[in-house]
Every structure is written in structure tokens, then in C-alpha cells.
Design a protein around this motif. Sequence first.
Motif, PDB file in Angstrom:
ATOM      1  N   LEU A 112      48.586   1.050 104.739  1.00  0.00           N
ATOM      2  CA  LEU A 112      49.239   0.879 103.441  1.00  0.00           C
ATOM      3  C   LEU A 112      50.501   1.719 103.324  1.00  0.00           C
ATOM      4  O   LEU A 112      51.502   1.274 102.752  1.00  0.00           O
ATOM      5  N   GLY A 113      50.494   2.920 103.904  1.00  0.00           N
ATOM      6  CA  GLY A 113      51.684   3.771 103.866  1.00  0.00           C
ATOM      7  C   GLY A 113      52.869   3.123 104.564  1.00  0.00           C
ATOM      8  O   GLY A 113      54.001   3.192 104.086  1.00  0.00           O
ATOM      9  N   SER A 114      52.626   2.490 105.694  1.00  0.00           N
ATOM     10  CA  SER A 114      53.700   1.803 106.423  1.00  0.00           C
ATOM     11  C   SER A 114      54.257   0.651 105.611  1.00  0.00           C
ATOM     12  O   SER A 114      55.467   0.424 105.567  1.00  0.00           O
ATOM     13  N   ILE A 115      53.378  -0.087 104.957  1.00  0.00           N
ATOM     14  CA  ILE A 115      53.823  -1.231 104.153  1.00  0.00           C
ATOM     15  C   ILE A 115      54.643  -0.761 102.959  1.00  0.00           C
ATOM     16  O   ILE A 115      55.661  -1.363 102.627  1.00  0.00           O
ATOM     17  N   ILE A 116      54.238   0.330 102.341  1.00  0.00           N
ATOM     18  CA  ILE A 116      55.009   0.873 101.220  1.00  0.00           C
ATOM     19  C   ILE A 116      56.397   1.299 101.689  1.00  0.00           C
ATOM     20  O   ILE A 116      57.396   1.029 101.019  1.00  0.00           O
ATOM     21  N   LEU A 117      56.477   1.950 102.854  1.00  0.00           N
ATOM     22  CA  LEU A 117      57.782   2.338 103.402  1.00  0.00           C
ATOM     23  C   LEU A 117      58.638   1.120 103.718  1.00  0.00           C
ATOM     24  O   LEU A 117      59.845   1.114 103.467  1.00  0.00           O
ATOM     25  N   ILE A 118      58.030   0.094 104.289  1.00  0.00           N
ATOM     26  CA  ILE A 118      58.773  -1.131 104.617  1.00  0.00           C
ATOM     27  C   ILE A 118      59.339  -1.763 103.356  1.00  0.00           C
ATOM     28  O   ILE A 118      60.517  -2.107 103.282  1.00  0.00           O
ATOM     29  N   VAL A 119      58.514  -1.921 102.341  1.00  0.00           N
ATOM     30  CA  VAL A 119      58.961  -2.547 101.096  1.00  0.00           C
ATOM     31  C   VAL A 119      60.041  -1.701 100.435  1.00  0.00           C
ATOM     32  O   VAL A 119      61.067  -2.229  99.986  1.00  0.00           O
ATOM     33  N   SER A 179      62.424  -3.456 108.565  1.00  0.00           N
ATOM     34  CA  SER A 179      60.966  -3.343 108.534  1.00  0.00           C
ATOM     35  C   SER A 179      60.418  -3.065 109.925  1.00  0.00           C
ATOM     36  O   SER A 179      59.439  -2.332 110.073  1.00  0.00           O
ATOM     37  N   GLY A 180      61.048  -3.606 110.963  1.00  0.00           N
ATOM     38  CA  GLY A 180      60.622  -3.313 112.331  1.00  0.00           C
ATOM     39  C   GLY A 180      60.821  -1.860 112.693  1.00  0.00           C
ATOM     40  O   GLY A 180      59.942  -1.218 113.285  1.00  0.00           O
ATOM     41  N   PHE A 181      61.979  -1.299 112.331  1.00  0.00           N
ATOM     42  CA  PHE A 181      62.244   0.110 112.640  1.00  0.00           C
ATOM     43  C   PHE A 181      61.363   1.047 111.823  1.00  0.00           C
ATOM     44  O   PHE A 181      60.941   2.093 112.309  1.00  0.00           O
ATOM     45  N   ILE A 182      61.075   0.691 110.588  1.00  0.00           N
ATOM     46  CA  ILE A 182      60.162   1.501 109.780  1.00  0.00           C
ATOM     47  C   ILE A 182      58.757   1.446 110.371  1.00  0.00           C
ATOM     48  O   ILE A 182      58.039   2.452 110.388  1.00  0.00           O
ATOM     49  N   ALA A 183      58.358   0.286 110.881  1.00  0.00           N
ATOM     50  CA  ALA A 183      57.046   0.183 111.533  1.00  0.00           C
ATOM     51  C   ALA A 183      56.992   1.081 112.765  1.00  0.00           C
ATOM     52  O   ALA A 183      55.975   1.744 113.014  1.00  0.00           O
ATOM     53  N   ILE A 184      58.077   1.130 113.548  1.00  0.00           N
ATOM     54  CA  ILE A 184      58.122   2.027 114.708  1.00  0.00           C
ATOM     55  C   ILE A 184      58.012   3.476 114.255  1.00  0.00           C
ATOM     56  O   ILE A 184      57.263   4.265 114.845  1.00  0.00           O
ATOM     57  N   ALA A 185      58.741   3.846 113.219  1.00  0.00           N
ATOM     58  CA  ALA A 185      58.727   5.219 112.722  1.00  0.00           C
ATOM     59  C   ALA A 185      57.358   5.627 112.194  1.00  0.00           C
ATOM     60  O   ALA A 185      57.007   6.809 112.227  1.00  0.00           O
ATOM     61  N   SER A 186      56.583   4.657 111.744  1.00  0.00           N
ATOM     62  CA  SER A 186      55.264   4.987 111.208  1.00  0.00           C
ATOM     63  C   SER A 186      54.158   4.839 112.249  1.00  0.00           C
ATOM     64  O   SER A 186      52.986   4.881 111.917  1.00  0.00           O
ATOM     65  N   GLY A 187      54.534   4.645 113.509  1.00  0.00           N
ATOM     66  CA  GLY A 187      53.544   4.643 114.585  1.00  0.00           C
ATOM     67  C   GLY A 187      53.065   3.274 115.018  1.00  0.00           C
ATOM     68  O   GLY A 187      52.151   3.171 115.811  1.00  0.00           O
ATOM     69  N   SER A 188      53.653   2.222 114.523  1.00  0.00           N
ATOM     70  CA  SER A 188      53.258   0.878 114.922  1.00  0.00           C
ATOM     71  C   SER A 188      54.321   0.322 115.869  1.00  0.00           C
ATOM     72  O   SER A 188      55.137   1.071 116.396  1.00  0.00           O
ATOM     73  N   THR A 189      54.329  -0.985 116.065  1.00  0.00           N
ATOM     74  CA  THR A 189      55.335  -1.589 116.941  1.00  0.00           C
ATOM     75  C   THR A 189      56.388  -2.311 116.098  1.00  0.00           C
ATOM     76  O   THR A 189      56.137  -2.679 114.947  1.00  0.00           O
ATOM     77  N   PHE A 190      57.537  -2.548 116.703  1.00  0.00           N
ATOM     78  CA  PHE A 190      58.617  -3.267 116.033  1.00  0.00           C
ATOM     79  C   PHE A 190      58.157  -4.659 115.629  1.00  0.00           C
ATOM     80  O   PHE A 190      58.465  -5.138 114.549  1.00  0.00           O
ATOM     81  N   GLU A 191      57.388  -5.283 116.493  1.00  0.00           N
ATOM     82  CA  GLU A 191      56.907  -6.643 116.245  1.00  0.00           C
ATOM     83  C   GLU A 191      56.067  -6.716 114.980  1.00  0.00           C
ATOM     84  O   GLU A 191      56.181  -7.667 114.209  1.00  0.00           O
ATOM     85  N   ASN A 192      55.222  -5.710 114.764  1.00  0.00           N
ATOM     86  CA  ASN A 192      54.375  -5.715 113.568  1.00  0.00           C
ATOM     87  C   ASN A 192      55.199  -5.760 112.291  1.00  0.00           C
ATOM     88  O   ASN A 192      54.889  -6.506 111.365  1.00  0.00           O
TER      89      ASN A 192
END
Length: 91
Positions: free
Chosen positions: A14-21, A44-57
Motif C-alpha cells: 500500500l505504501g508503494s501505491i500511495i507513493l505512485i499515486v 510509477s515504474g521508478f517509484i516502484a523501483i525506489a520502493s523495492g519492487s520492479t519497474f514492470e510492476n
Amino acid sequence: MKLLFVSVGYDLNLGSIILIVAGVVTFRIATILPGNIGLTESISGFIAIASGSTFENGFVGMAVDRIIQTIWIFLLGIFFLFYFKNKILDS
């Protein structure tokens, strides 16, 4: 947004999604390109990378969101085009 990401098979926290939005909404205000062509997906891809996920996510979720928005705009646009055309012709 959480449901959108999960529905396409990408489970972000949820934290990653809040950052993306937050990042996407902030950037939409300052953009000079029409419709943020590919920029919101990249952010949103770069924020996902910054939060520990992948760019694709991050990218896929926002791309699906853009596709859904386009479909709704197209469908509702056609409906209201005919609606307002008839309103104008009747007056």
C-alpha cells in the motif's frame, strides 16, 4: 489503485501505491505534454523501483489504468456526442 494492480497480477504494498499515486498526481499538474504521454507510467515504474519492487510492476498498473480511462472516454464521448447533437438540433 491497489485493486487495479492486484487485478493484473502485480501485488505492490500500500505504501508503494500511495507513493505512485502521489507522484503521478503531482507530475500531472506540472506537465507540458498532452495527456502525460508515457510519463506517468515511467514515474510509477521508478517509484516502484525506489520502493523495492520492479519497474514492470509500477509500469503495468498505470498502463492498464490509462487503457481503462481511454476506453471510458471513447465510449462516453460517443454517447454524449450523439446526445448533444440531438439537443442542438432540437433547439
